[in-house]
Design an enzyme around this catalytic site. Structure first.
Site, short mmCIF file in Angstrom:
data_model
loop_
_atom_site.label_atom_id
_atom_site.label_comp_id
_atom_site.label_asym_id
_atom_site.label_seq_id
_atom_site.Cartn_x
_atom_site.Cartn_y
_atom_site.Cartn_z
N HIS A 172 32.66 84.27 -13.03
CA HIS A 172 32.65 83.03 -12.24
C HIS A 172 32.22 83.36 -10.81
CE1 HIS A 172 33.22 79.04 -11.10
NE2 HIS A 172 34.50 78.85 -11.34
N HIS A 175 31.25 77.59 -7.27
CA HIS A 175 32.26 76.58 -6.98
C HIS A 175 33.27 76.95 -5.90
CE1 HIS A 175 31.56 75.13 -11.40
NE2 HIS A 175 30.53 74.88 -10.60
N TYR A 177 34.90 79.84 -5.33
CA TYR A 177 35.90 80.88 -5.60
C TYR A 177 35.45 82.19 -4.93
CZ TYR A 177 37.91 77.43 -8.68
OH TYR A 177 38.49 76.27 -9.16
N CYS A 353 41.08 64.05 -15.67
CA CYS A 353 40.82 65.49 -15.52
C CYS A 353 41.10 65.94 -14.11
CB CYS A 353 39.40 65.81 -15.96
SG CYS A 353 38.11 64.72 -15.29
#
Length: 645
Positions: A172, A175, A177, A353
């Site tokens: 990952h 986004h 992170y 969500c």
């Protein structure tokens, strides 16, 4: 092979791994693991249903790589130690049992630690504004030994993924992170060899990839997810990302999974319906032109025709679906069978969500699919006894109740005096609410395909009496509240729903009273059509009942218009074609050709009480007839009530 979507359902290889179609379940946190990061029975049920639905590659939600500072969210999946392996192995096996390829995403949260707890580690001491405002937490800038330890942690986590039986690992790097904290100059202010130039900023990612490859070899499929851009004004550019992707291909990455945004620019990551579909596909297309490895395009690819077009035109080699596979786990199977009309579409409401998980610390569900997070608990099964059921009201709650009752074996009659869809018709009028139109079409199609009897008249106590109904479900919705001020009965005062239903043609200069969801959307819709609009709200701000992503998206759209907003103003009267409102600084008069009222909705329980008192039948209230709410409330109450009958 699908005739409608032949490219989408053609096989593809990542490294030597063959995948049966081009559909990827994009990893998303569910909040369904145990507190210690181990796999729960609930998580197994969730991924079993996804795998059964026909997806080619299921990438399990992000798993934290160490027990120091990498865990991001409540009940997040872990891969930080050997005790996680048994559950992860169970999870991988379940996915493979149903014909899908099992992948897992590994991550370190960096500054995006939703838990808000220390320690929090990032490239620099640049906090995520949301976490800072909530907890006052500022990340510590990582030391060189800490960076080296995290590089090792990613490698060790990859080894555990292989031991658990996963067939693909995704890093990952998107986004907002940790890896993005280093990649983006917005969050990387370092002056050592992990900051400054792009070569330095990508150093940690290069080291992570090399470390993983040294442990698992080059034959095992390894991918990375990257944001094409983080949409920050001083952030990661698509030109930077293209160079990163070229480097990734050079050092042994097998595919690039492209999305966009970070959590500060949330509307570009978890795009609401006010933004275009296929929102980040442009970035995947640009990257695909520069690399030879497969590119996975993702971001609001809600319908199979969009996915097919992406593959057909070469914008991506695969498509990553997140929320659409929560809206309907069987999206792939239905598309492959050439029945896209049976796919329950994602409307990008973000209510079940994003709002529920990251802002309310609950586990995930879906606004249009109540079974998400409740797999195995809310299955549609035959009723013990077939009943004669009347559903009164053909809005989303009534249609969903009718659909489920029919599937359970009941004889269903649906009463709707207007036309099927209820307020979905008005709600879907603005172009920025167009995602609701496929949902409306889906619900009506299911009523038609199931052969449910529809009576086009108003159901009253008299029309329901003597028909032999065992059960009556009332889904008659709520009625607009009247404005209780002098002059509210003037001819130029109309309700917002009548405007959206095109029953009234508004003048050029408009005043909209009420800054909730309906009022804001009506005002914005009219402002974008060229009307001069003033929105009046008595509370401190507008959109208090909107999802966070809607607030951000609507704020951007409002800023692009000439719309005026008066908050902290209470309407006192309407006179001489003007709204008289009192604010903290005194009285304001807003001249308007048409005055539009959107001060809320409320149910009228008269019919329910009459049935309770005078008919010997089982009776239920659902949807707005219980309490005025959103599409999620309507669908969920309709579905769950139908399971009780």
């Amino acid at each position: 092979m699908s005739k409608m979507f032949p490219n989408l359902f053609s096989p593809i290889k990542i490294n030597q791994l063959e995948i049966k179609n081009r559909i990827v379940k994009a990893p998303q946190s569910t909040g369904m693991s145990n507190m210690d990061g181990t796999v729960s029975e609930r998580l197994i049920r969730h991924y079993r249903e996804l795998a059964k639905g026909g997806t080619g590659l299921v990438i399990v939600e992000y798993a934290y790589v160490d027990d120091i500072a990498s865990k991001s969210a409540h009940c997040q999946l872990g891969i930080s130690n050997k005790e996680h392996i048994p559950g992860l192995g169970w999870l991988a096996d379940v996915i493979k049992d149903y014909g899908a390829v099992a992948g897992i995403q590994i991550e370190h949260c960096g500054r995006q630690k939703f838990l808000g707890t220390h320690p929090m580690k990032a490239a620099s001491q640049i906090p995520w504004p949301k976490i800072y405002d909530t907890y006052g937490t500022v990340p510590d800038a990582m030391t060189i030994p800490e960076i080296e330890a995290v590089v090792e942690a990613f490698g060790e986590a990859a080894e555990r993924a292989v031991l658990a039986g996963f067939q693909l690992i995704e890093i990952h790097g998107a986004h907002g992170y940790l890896i993005t904290n280093f990649l983006s100059p917005h969050t990387n202010k370092r002056n050592d060899f992990y900051g400054g130039s792009l070569e330095n900023r990508m150093r940690i990612l290069v080291q992570i990839v090399n470390n993983i490859r040294s442990r698992i070899g080059y034959d095992f499929p390894l991918t990375v997810r990257l944001s094409g851009t983080d949409y920050e004004p001083d952030g990661l550019t698509i030109e930077d990302t293209i160079q990163i992707c070229k480097k990734m291909e050079e050092i042994g990455i097998d595919a690039i999974h492209v999305s966009g945004g970070d959590h500060h620019t949330m509307i570009h990551q978890v795009t609401p319906m006010a933004l275009p579909v296929c929102h980040n596909t442009w970035a995947a297309e640009m990257i695909k032109k520069e690399v030879s490895i497969p590119v996975i395009a993702s971001g609001s690819i809600t319908l199979p025709e969009y996915a097919e077009e992406i593959i057909r035109t070469g914008k991506g080699d695969m498509v990553g679906l997140g929320r659409p596979l929560w809206a309907d786990q069987y999206w792939p199977a239905k598309a492959e069978a050439d029945h896209p009309e049976d796919i329950r579409p994602c409307i990008r409401c973000n209510e079940g969500c994003l709002e529920r998980t990251f802002f309310r610390y609950r586990s995930v569900t879906c606004g249009v699919n109540p079974t998400i997070g409740r797999e195995g608990e809310l299955d549609i099964v035959p009723a013990p006894r077939s009943k004669k059921v009347a559903i009164v009201g053909g809005g989303p709650a009534g249609m969903e109740a009718a659909r489920v009752c029919k599937l359970r074996g009941h004889e269903v009659t649906l009463f709707e005096k207007r036309k099927l869809g209820g307020f979905l018709h008005e709600a879907s009028v603005p172009d920025f609410k167009s995602d609701i139109r496929p949902l409306l079409k889906y619900l009506v199609t299911q009523i038609e395909k199931l052969g449910i009897k529809v009576v086009e008249e108003e159901a009253t106590l008299e029309t329901l009496s003597g028909k032999g109904f065992d059960t009556i479900v009332l889904a008659v919705g709520a009625k607009p509240l009247d404005l209780k001020v002098p002059g509210a009965d003037s001819p130029n005062v109309v309700n917002a729903l009548d405007i959206l239903a095109d029953k009234v043609q508004p003048g050029k200069k408009l005043a909209v009273i009420g800054g909730g969801l309906i009022g804001t959307e009506t005002a914005l819709h009219l402002a974008e059509k060229g009307h001069q609009v003033t929105l009046i709200e008595m509370q401190d701000e507008i959109m208090t009942d909107c999802a966070a992503t809607d607030k951000l998206a609507y704020a951007e759209r409002i800023a692009a218009t000439d719309m005026q907003i008066l908050t902290k103003h209470t309407v006192k009267e309407i006179k001489n074609g003007a709204v008289v409102a009192e604010g903290r600084k005194g009285i304001t008069e807003v001249a308007a050709d048409t005055i539009i009222v959107a001060v809320g909705l409320a149910p009228d329980s008269t019919l329910y009480q009459d049935i309770k008192d005078k008919l010997d039948v089982e009776v239920y209230k659902i949807g707005d007839y219980v309490k005025a709410g959103k599409i999620m409330d309507a669908i969920h109450t309709g579905y769950k009530t139908a399971l009780k009958i």
